[in-house]
Design an enzyme around this catalytic site. Structure first.
Site, mmCIF file in Angstrom:
data_model
loop_
_atom_site.group_PDB
_atom_site.id
_atom_site.type_symbol
_atom_site.label_atom_id
_atom_site.label_comp_id
_atom_site.label_asym_id
_atom_site.label_seq_id
_atom_site.Cartn_x
_atom_site.Cartn_y
_atom_site.Cartn_z
ATOM 1 N N GLU A 1 0.821 -1.215 0.000
ATOM 2 C CA GLU A 1 0.000 0.000 0.000
ATOM 3 C C GLU A 1 0.857 1.268 0.000
ATOM 4 O O GLU A 1 0.459 2.290 -0.552
ATOM 5 C CB GLU A 1 -0.959 0.018 1.193
ATOM 6 C CG GLU A 1 -2.090 -0.997 1.099
ATOM 7 C CD GLU A 1 -1.715 -2.366 1.660
ATOM 8 O OE1 GLU A 1 -0.519 -2.591 1.980
ATOM 9 O OE2 GLU A 1 -2.622 -3.214 1.777
ATOM 10 N N PHE B 1 -11.755 -6.943 14.091
ATOM 11 C CA PHE B 1 -10.673 -7.424 13.247
ATOM 12 C C PHE B 1 -10.339 -6.377 12.172
ATOM 13 O O PHE B 1 -11.215 -5.900 11.464
ATOM 14 C CB PHE B 1 -11.075 -8.746 12.585
ATOM 15 C CG PHE B 1 -10.012 -9.265 11.660
ATOM 16 C CD1 PHE B 1 -8.759 -9.621 12.150
ATOM 17 C CD2 PHE B 1 -10.238 -9.368 10.300
ATOM 18 C CE1 PHE B 1 -7.767 -10.075 11.304
ATOM 19 C CE2 PHE B 1 -9.245 -9.819 9.434
ATOM 20 C CZ PHE B 1 -8.004 -10.178 9.938
ATOM 21 N N GLN B 2 -9.080 -6.020 12.076
ATOM 22 C CA GLN B 2 -8.574 -5.032 11.119
ATOM 23 C C GLN B 2 -9.263 -3.676 11.240
ATOM 24 O O GLN B 2 -9.489 -2.980 10.253
ATOM 25 C CB GLN B 2 -8.661 -5.576 9.687
ATOM 26 C CG GLN B 2 -7.757 -6.792 9.509
ATOM 27 C CD GLN B 2 -7.497 -7.154 8.077
ATOM 28 O OE1 GLN B 2 -8.359 -7.014 7.229
ATOM 29 N NE2 GLN B 2 -6.292 -7.632 7.806
ATOM 30 N N LYS C 1 -17.705 -0.732 5.548
ATOM 31 C CA LYS C 1 -18.030 -1.760 4.562
ATOM 32 C C LYS C 1 -19.523 -1.778 4.235
ATOM 33 O O LYS C 1 -19.916 -1.877 3.067
ATOM 34 C CB LYS C 1 -17.580 -3.127 5.072
ATOM 35 C CG LYS C 1 -17.722 -4.207 4.023
ATOM 36 C CD LYS C 1 -17.064 -5.505 4.440
ATOM 37 C CE LYS C 1 -17.202 -6.536 3.325
ATOM 38 N NZ LYS C 1 -16.587 -7.816 3.681
ATOM 39 N N MET D 1 24.062 9.439 3.029
ATOM 40 C CA MET D 1 23.871 10.755 3.638
ATOM 41 C C MET D 1 24.118 10.705 5.145
ATOM 42 O O MET D 1 24.719 11.619 5.718
ATOM 43 C CB MET D 1 22.457 11.266 3.342
ATOM 44 C CG MET D 1 22.218 12.684 3.812
ATOM 45 S SD MET D 1 23.421 13.830 3.112
ATOM 46 C CE MET D 1 22.536 14.386 1.670
HETATM 47 C C1 LIG Z 1 12.124 6.004 5.563
HETATM 48 C C2 LIG Z 1 13.391 6.670 5.973
HETATM 49 N N1 LIG Z 1 14.173 6.107 6.916
HETATM 50 C C3 LIG Z 1 15.331 6.716 7.283
HETATM 51 C C4 LIG Z 1 15.718 7.895 6.716
HETATM 52 C C5 LIG Z 1 16.995 8.577 7.160
HETATM 53 N N2 LIG Z 1 17.950 8.684 6.051
HETATM 54 C C6 LIG Z 1 18.070 9.806 5.319
HETATM 55 S S1 LIG Z 1 19.155 9.652 4.088
HETATM 56 C C7 LIG Z 1 19.517 8.076 4.516
HETATM 57 C C8 LIG Z 1 20.512 7.283 3.747
HETATM 58 C C9 LIG Z 1 20.013 6.917 2.435
HETATM 59 O O1 LIG Z 1 20.865 5.942 1.895
HETATM 60 P P1 LIG Z 1 20.811 5.533 0.377
HETATM 61 O O2 LIG Z 1 19.437 5.287 -0.054
HETATM 62 O O3 LIG Z 1 21.786 4.434 0.159
HETATM 63 O O4 LIG Z 1 21.259 6.842 -0.362
HETATM 64 P P2 LIG Z 1 22.633 7.648 -0.377
HETATM 65 O O5 LIG Z 1 22.538 8.698 0.682
HETATM 66 O O6 LIG Z 1 23.743 6.692 -0.140
HETATM 67 O O7 LIG Z 1 22.645 8.236 -1.739
HETATM 68 C C10 LIG Z 1 18.784 7.695 5.631
HETATM 69 C C11 LIG Z 1 18.870 6.390 6.290
HETATM 70 C C12 LIG Z 1 14.843 8.454 5.757
HETATM 71 N N3 LIG Z 1 15.106 9.628 5.171
HETATM 72 N N4 LIG Z 1 13.719 7.817 5.392
#
Ligand SMILES: Cc1ncc(C[n+]2csc(CCOP(=O)(O)OP(=O)(O)O)c2C)c(N)n1
Lengths: 161, 557
Positions: free
Chosen positions: B50, B112-113, B162, B470
């Protein structure tokens, strides 16, 4: 600074939740909140007393307007509005102070709503300063329990909003 | 005519012009799906989660400007939509999310749900509804689409019990919708516009700060006219990418935490900041008191609550930015050229260009540059979140609105692939590329199936640095390389993953492979292609304004 704002909302389930949730997540402080129906059965009026400077007040009003169920929001400045609050106070009593308490209630034009062996429930209504004043004086007898409706208010004179 | 609630729902959706719904069925939406089974006008795209449905509807909305529609069953189906709804909410995207709810007799009993969907979504929607009777459905659908798409757009949830889907009721299509609590302001106050025109005509060092509101309002032409007429340099936010051609001389690219140095210097030094459909987000302003410290500020926005929320403003103008800019353009005096200011800006541009060092290992910035070059800048770029997103913003030059599709406000990893699916369905002829990180792509990788099944030739460019890049960058710069929980050296083989899903998998290991694989990927017309670009592991995004610093205090390289 305290502000009293009046919020006209649609009388639907869930609206109170939306308003209360907005205050909580944006970190706006509510001192009191009173809700009830109005002259129009479709609408409810919330009277909310909040804490904050003018900028906070402005944000609160704008954020409230973003809720679709909110129809109207306005500030009620103290000099332009009448406000009331109803309080029930249960005070400890004994043979010696009963008369003194009764006299005090009279002075504040309160009522004795209920009398028990060791306590008395006093009904007080009025604007904030009166209610606060009475509560302060009752404190020395020992307040066992208290409930307040929160402030409600309307504009003075013939004006409506 | 008597219709069941489910039939009334589908008819109402058609009246709103809905052509496609992204969704996933379940117990409480069986009546709805039964109607969709025979329907010829609405296409249902079955995602594999979803969350994917919500992001796909959001990507569809961003690429097309129409309302995106997603649907899910009650309980876990609805809660799986939450991240997608919140993503759309933060970026003001028009979305209608339909959720099934348990029957009215079961409400409030931990059935449920059952989940309190209107309660859960109140803070992340523009509005929401719980429908308990079939009669309400046409009116609510009308309202929901109107609210989602007008004023400052946003997601609206319709939670339908529903039994309300199953019961019959007289169907009447409401032609009009008026609501006493919903009256957006569209035209700006003439007095404020005059005052703004005067400030603009007298400014010595003006800059336009343009946000996503310009794209939503379709005001890119007006921004261009104002900039050209008065010679005002233009910087955009991440959400504003595409609102002003980045190939134009007056473009400063993006400002803020990973903005260009010249945009940040220009904003810091300006004497007039004209904010258009932007909201002074902390990633844009850095240390807020030191943001544009000497500037007067004009703030144009359709949402009155944005004005004065984060910064004090000299001239607020509430209204649709397109309308306001039109009036403003008529009133401003053409500039006899701000020569000194433009010369200063040009000097910063020359001295501090966006750059990176080429080596024998693939640089992610180079991949993005090549994507730009080989698509002639005409692709729709979706992104994941992290370094990949910032490089996608920095090294691809956007020239048209609705071509950069990225989760700005919420920063949702896993957004890009499903959003690209939505964008490709909205724009079948376009080249759609998801610029991804190796972490993010794994968050909604299951949607490869959706792309394969629908024969969508999306390109997924994984800038694979084997890190949550990042976060690793922050750990490098601020925590002395203490790489806690950011090493992804055990990634799966992405080429094999792609192939297992029925997509094409390609890999580039050296800089000289990059062009070749992109060209090869661009040839696919009916199948998604995932390219694993094996990149430099510890490459950083520069400029970088550490959180809380002023934006002119960046680390430039
Ligand atoms: C759903 C979610 N969980 C955690 C984060 C925190 N976060 C921001 S950037 C990042 C790293 C992203 O890694 P990647 O997709 O490998 O991209 P890169 O920065 O290496 O290009 C994280 C964990 C987020 N933005 N979104």
């Amino acid at each position: 600074m305290k502000h009293t704002i009046s919020v006209l909302v649609e009388n639907h389930p869930g609206v109170l939740n939306k308003v209360a949730g907005l205050f909580a997540r944006r970190g706006f402080n509510i001192d009191s909140l009173a809700v009830g129906t109005t002259e129009d059965p479709q609408l409810s009026r919330m009277t909310i007393v909040v804490h904050g400077d003018d900028q906070v007040l402005e944000q609160i009003q704008k954020q409230l307007y973003k809720l679709i169920n909110v129809i109207k929001v306005f500030d009620l400045p103290p000099d332009k509005s009448v406000d009331r609050e109803l309080v029930l106070v249960k005070v400890a009593v004994n043979a010696k102070n009963r008369a003194e308490i009764t006299e005090l209630v009279d002075i504040f034009r309160g009522k004795i709503a209920d009398v028990g062996e060791t306590a008395m429930t006093i009904e007080l209504a009025g604007d904030s300063s009166k209610v606060e004043g009475a509560i302060k004086l009752l404190e020395k007898f020992g307040i066992k329990e208290m409930v307040r409706t929160g402030k409600i208010a309307l504009l003075r004179g013939s004006d409506t909003k | 005519m008597e219709y069941t609630g489910a039939k009334a729902l589908v008819e109402s959706l058609k009246k709103e012009g809905v052509k496609v719904i992204f969704g996933y069925p379940g117990g409480t939406t069986i009546p709805l799906y039964d109607v969709l089974y025979d329907d010829k006008d609405i296409k249902h795209i079955l995602t594999r989660h979803e969350q994917g449905a919500a992001h796909a509807a959001d990507g569809y909305a961003r690429a097309s400007g129409k309302v995106g529609v997603c649907c899910a069953t009650s309980g876990p189906g609805a809660t799986n939509l939450i991240t997608g709804i919140a993503t759309a909410h933060m970026d003001s995207i028009p979305l209608v999310a339909i959720t099934g709810q348990v029957g009215t007799a079961l409400l409030g009993r931990d059935s449920f749900q059952e989940a309190d969907v209107t309660g859960i979504t109140a803070p992340i929607t523009k509005h929401n509804y719980l429908i308990k009777t079939a009669e309400e459905i046409p009116q609510v659908v009308k309202e929901a689409f109107y609210i989602a798409s007008t004023g400052r757009p946003g997601p609206v949830v319709i939670d339908i019990c529903k039994d309300a889907q199953m019961k019959k009721a007289e169907y009447k299509h409401p032609e009009k919708f008026e609501h006493p609590g919903y009256k957006p302001t569209y035209s700006g106050h003439p007095k404020q516009i005059n005052a703004a025109a005067k400030l603009i005509s007298n400014a010595k060092k003006p800059v336009l700060y343009v946000g996503g509101g310009v794209i939503i309002s379709g005001a890119n032409k007006e921004v261009f006219e104002l900039a050209e007429k008065c010679n005002i340099p233009v910087t955009t936010t991440l959400m504003g990418k595409g609102a002003f051609p980045e190939t134009n001389n007056l473009s400063l690219g993006m400002l803020g935490m990973h903005g260009t140095a010249y945009a940040n210097f220009t904003v810091t030094d300006c004497d007039l900041l004209i904010a258009v459909g932007a909201r002074f987000d902390d990633r844009v302003t850095g240390h807020i008191e030191r943001f544009a410290p000497d500037a007067k500020i004009i703030h144009i926005d359709i949402d009155p609550a944005e004005i004065g929320k984060n910064v004090r403003v000299d001239i607020p103008i509430v209204g649709d930015v397109k309308n306001v800019l039109k009036s403003l353009i008529e009133k401003v005096k053409p500039k006899a050229k701000n020569e000194a200011w433009l010369a200063q800006v040009a000097e910063w541009k020359k001295k501090y260009p966006l750059s990176y060092k080429k080596t024998k290992i693939i640089k992610p910035q180079y991949v993005v540059e090549m994507l730009d070059e080989l698509t002639k800048g005409k692709a729709i770029i979706a992104t994941e979140v992290g370094q990949n997103q910032m490089w996608a913003a920095q090294f691809f030059k956007y020239t048209k609105p609705r071509t950069f599709i990225s989760s700005g406000g919420l920063g949702t990893m896993g957004y890009g692939l499903p959003a690209a699916i939505g964008a490709q369905i909205a724009k079948p002829e376009a080249v759609v590329i998801d610029i991804a990180g190796d972490g993010s792509i794994q968050m909604n990788i299951q949607e490869l199936t959706t792309a394969v099944n629908n024969k969508l030739p999306i390109i997924i460019a994984v800038l694979n640095n084997s890190f949550l890049g990042m976060v690793r960058q922050w750990q490098e710069v601020l925590l002395n390389k203490r790489y806690s929980a950011t090493n992804l050296c055990n990634n799966p083989d992405f080429v094999k993953v792609a192939e297992a899903f029925g997509a094409i998998g390609l890999r580039a290991k050296k800089p000289e492979d990059v062009k070749k694989v992109i060209q090869q990927a661009l040839k696919s017309k009916d199948r998604p292609v995932l390219i694993d670009f094996v990149c430099e592991k510890e490459e950083n995004v520069f400029p970088f304004v550490p959180a809380g610093q002023a934006i002119n205090e960046m680390l430039i390289d």
